[in-house]
Design an enzyme around this catalytic site. Structure first.
Site, PDB file in Angstrom:
ATOM      1  N   HIS A 209       0.906  -1.147  -0.011  1.00  0.00           N
ATOM      2  CA  HIS A 209      -0.054  -0.231   0.257  1.00  0.00           C
ATOM      3  C   HIS A 209       0.720   1.704  -0.471  1.00  0.00           C
ATOM      4  O   HIS A 209       0.313   2.482   0.088  1.00  0.00           O
ATOM      5  CB  HIS A 209      -1.116  -0.090   1.221  1.00  0.00           C
ATOM      6  CG  HIS A 209      -0.752   0.151   2.281  1.00  0.00           C
ATOM      7  ND1 HIS A 209       0.591  -0.870   3.314  1.00  0.00           N
ATOM      8  CD2 HIS A 209       0.020   1.065   3.466  1.00  0.00           C
ATOM      9  CE1 HIS A 209       0.758  -0.211   4.113  1.00  0.00           C
ATOM     10  NE2 HIS A 209       0.748   1.316   4.369  1.00  0.00           N
TER      11      HIS A 209
HETATM   12  N1  UDP Z   1      -4.145  -5.798   8.667  1.00  0.00           N
HETATM   13  C1  UDP Z   1      -5.289  -6.232   8.940  1.00  0.00           C
HETATM   14  N2  UDP Z   1      -5.762  -6.997   7.492  1.00  0.00           N
HETATM   15  C2  UDP Z   1      -5.360  -7.233   5.894  1.00  0.00           C
HETATM   16  C3  UDP Z   1      -3.587  -6.349   6.437  1.00  0.00           C
HETATM   17  C4  UDP Z   1      -3.599  -6.155   6.860  1.00  0.00           C
HETATM   18  O1  UDP Z   1      -6.100  -6.966   9.909  1.00  0.00           O
HETATM   19  O2  UDP Z   1      -5.625  -6.828   5.440  1.00  0.00           O
HETATM   20  C5  UDP Z   1      -3.142  -5.160   9.673  1.00  0.00           C
HETATM   21  C6  UDP Z   1      -1.900  -6.706  10.281  1.00  0.00           C
HETATM   22  O3  UDP Z   1      -2.178  -7.134  11.385  1.00  0.00           O
HETATM   23  C7  UDP Z   1      -1.399  -4.836  11.251  1.00  0.00           C
HETATM   24  C8  UDP Z   1      -1.787  -3.372   9.925  1.00  0.00           C
HETATM   25  O4  UDP Z   1      -3.003  -3.663   9.735  1.00  0.00           O
HETATM   26  O5  UDP Z   1      -1.507  -4.925  12.294  1.00  0.00           O
HETATM   27  C9  UDP Z   1      -1.264  -3.345   9.530  1.00  0.00           C
HETATM   28  O6  UDP Z   1      -1.757  -1.719   8.757  1.00  0.00           O
HETATM   29  P1  UDP Z   1      -1.021  -0.987   7.126  1.00  0.00           P
HETATM   30  O7  UDP Z   1       0.248  -2.126   6.862  1.00  0.00           O
HETATM   31  O8  UDP Z   1      -2.131  -0.593   6.883  1.00  0.00           O
HETATM   32  O9  UDP Z   1      -0.288  -0.171   8.578  1.00  0.00           O
HETATM   33  P2  UDP Z   1       1.615   0.221   8.200  1.00  0.00           P
HETATM   34  O10 UDP Z   1       2.146  -1.161   9.915  1.00  0.00           O
HETATM   35  O11 UDP Z   1       2.433   0.028   7.616  1.00  0.00           O
HETATM   36  O12 UDP Z   1       1.633   1.296   9.081  1.00  0.00           O
END
Ligand code: UDP
Length: 364
Positions: A209
């Protein structure tokens, strides 16, 4: 003591759940502490917002600013306007922001301009890559906060090098892992596990993403083709983030083993990660969860603000370098991936430490 907790986007919801649980526990013990939850509405799709409230038992927010989608500046401005109005009528002792999303930065600015104390949970981490909107959010928030709750010693050092004083820093560990530990026994096998005939350690999970990876179609195509060609036909489950979905069009239908699904709920997603051969991602939080679950993690980024996931965890950075991606897959197929260790204080009790510290600070 009255707190306002801010959350706006998927990773925020996962971080606030244990904080709210810890506050409620303290309050039941007779400590004078309460909170209001403000949802900025930065993420509003049920797959990225509502489902997490339900699954993680997060109470309905007191207010939803409903800012919706927009450019970085449009969202920042809408959140600031909405949050300022909220604070005018609901002045807490402390505003708590978590992580590194637009809502984190926007509400940090508004809180400090209203002369309200500010705490940042997951403070001090740095990728030093200003092409990431999240890095700017982190830097601005950490310029303003009064109290810094950190996940690593390196984060403490980063903060100190910018003049933050020792007594403002609380090294407490990782609230995202609090949620993982708390929910691990509730992980749910998703339907796709049966319908796609998945088997343990026999499939990959992919998430993408970051603007750097998904905003330019030719680059996204290159990444997907490289991964599919390296995957030896193992199935790849790909929960597609809305930002990425806008770009994908027919591309995904080219590959038989790439199984696209909607973004998944937390309990089903982490079931998939726990049992997969490896996760391939550009997320920050997923590198931490993979490390704690000892699942190999191939990260499609050039840098990370969470270096401990590479130094002692299961994560390796491959950027979008073909040779590095292929080498990572080879290492996996040759069973050479390190089992990894869990970083200090990522033990499931970080939120309790945070609330304990806040109670001591505000009731002293
Ligand atoms: N996650 C989820 N479903 C999905 C993809 C990710 O529940 O289909 C959860 C994942 O386990 C983690 C969080 O979303 O806890 C990560 O979010 P994201 O990747 O959007 O943000 P980042 O961590 O990169 O800021």
């Amino acid at each position: 003591m009255k707190l306002t907790i801010v959350a706006g986007a998927r990773p925020n919801f996962i971080k606030i759940a244990p904080l709210i649980r810890a506050i409620e526990k303290k309050s039941k013990q007779g400590i004078n502490i309460n909170y209001e939850l403000v949802h900025t509405g930065q993420h509003y799709d049920k797959n990225l917002s509502g489902n997490f409230f339900r699954e993680l038992n997060i109470p309905e927010p007191e207010v939803n600013l409903n800012v919706g989608s927009g450019t970085q500046a449009e969202q920042t401005a809408a959140i600031m306007i909405g949050f300022e109005k909220y604070l005018n009528n609901n002045r807490p002792d402390l505003v708590v922001v978590v992580g590194d999303v637009t809502s984190t930065m926007a509400c940090a600015i508004v809180a400090k301009k209203a002369d309200i104390k500010l705490a940042h949970v997951e403070a001090g981490i740095r990728s030093w890559d200003l092409s990431m909107p999240e890095e700017i959010n982190r830097m601005v928030t950490d310029c303003l906060a009064d109290y810094f709750f950190t996940t690593s010693k390196l984060a403490n050092e980063n903060l100190k090098s910018t003049g933050v004083r020792d007594e403002q820093i609380f090294y407490v560990g990782n609230v995202m892992i609090d949620t993982l530990r708390h929910e691990e026994s509730n992980f749910k096998k998703p339907e796709i596990f049966n319908t796609a005939h998945l088997h343990e350690k026999d499939y990959f999970v992919l998430t993408l993403h970051r603007p750097n990876n998904v905003d330019e179609l030719s680059h996204l195509e290159f990444i997907l083709k490289t991964i599919v060609h390296s995957s030896k036909n193992y199935k790849i489950v790909f929960p597609v983030h809305p930002r990425t979905k806008n770009q994908l069009n027919d591309l995904v239908n080219e590959f038989d083993n790439l199984l696209t699904v909607e973004p998944m709920g937390y309990l089903e997603f982490n079931y998939l990660v726990k049992h997969c051969k490896a996760v391939i991602t550009d997320s920050g939080g997923i590198t931490e969860e993979a490390t704690v679950m000892h699942v190999p993690c191939i990260t499609l980024r050039e840098n990370t603000e969470r270096p401990e996931t590479c130094e002692i965890g299961t994560n390796v950075l491959v950027g979008s370098d073909l040779a590095k991606i292929q080498a990572a897959f080879e290492k996996l197929y040759n069973n050479q991936w390190p089992y990894g260790a869990i970083p200090e204080l990522w033990d499931g009790n970080s939120a309790e430490r945070i609330i304990e510290n806040l109670v001591n600070l505000f009731q002293a």
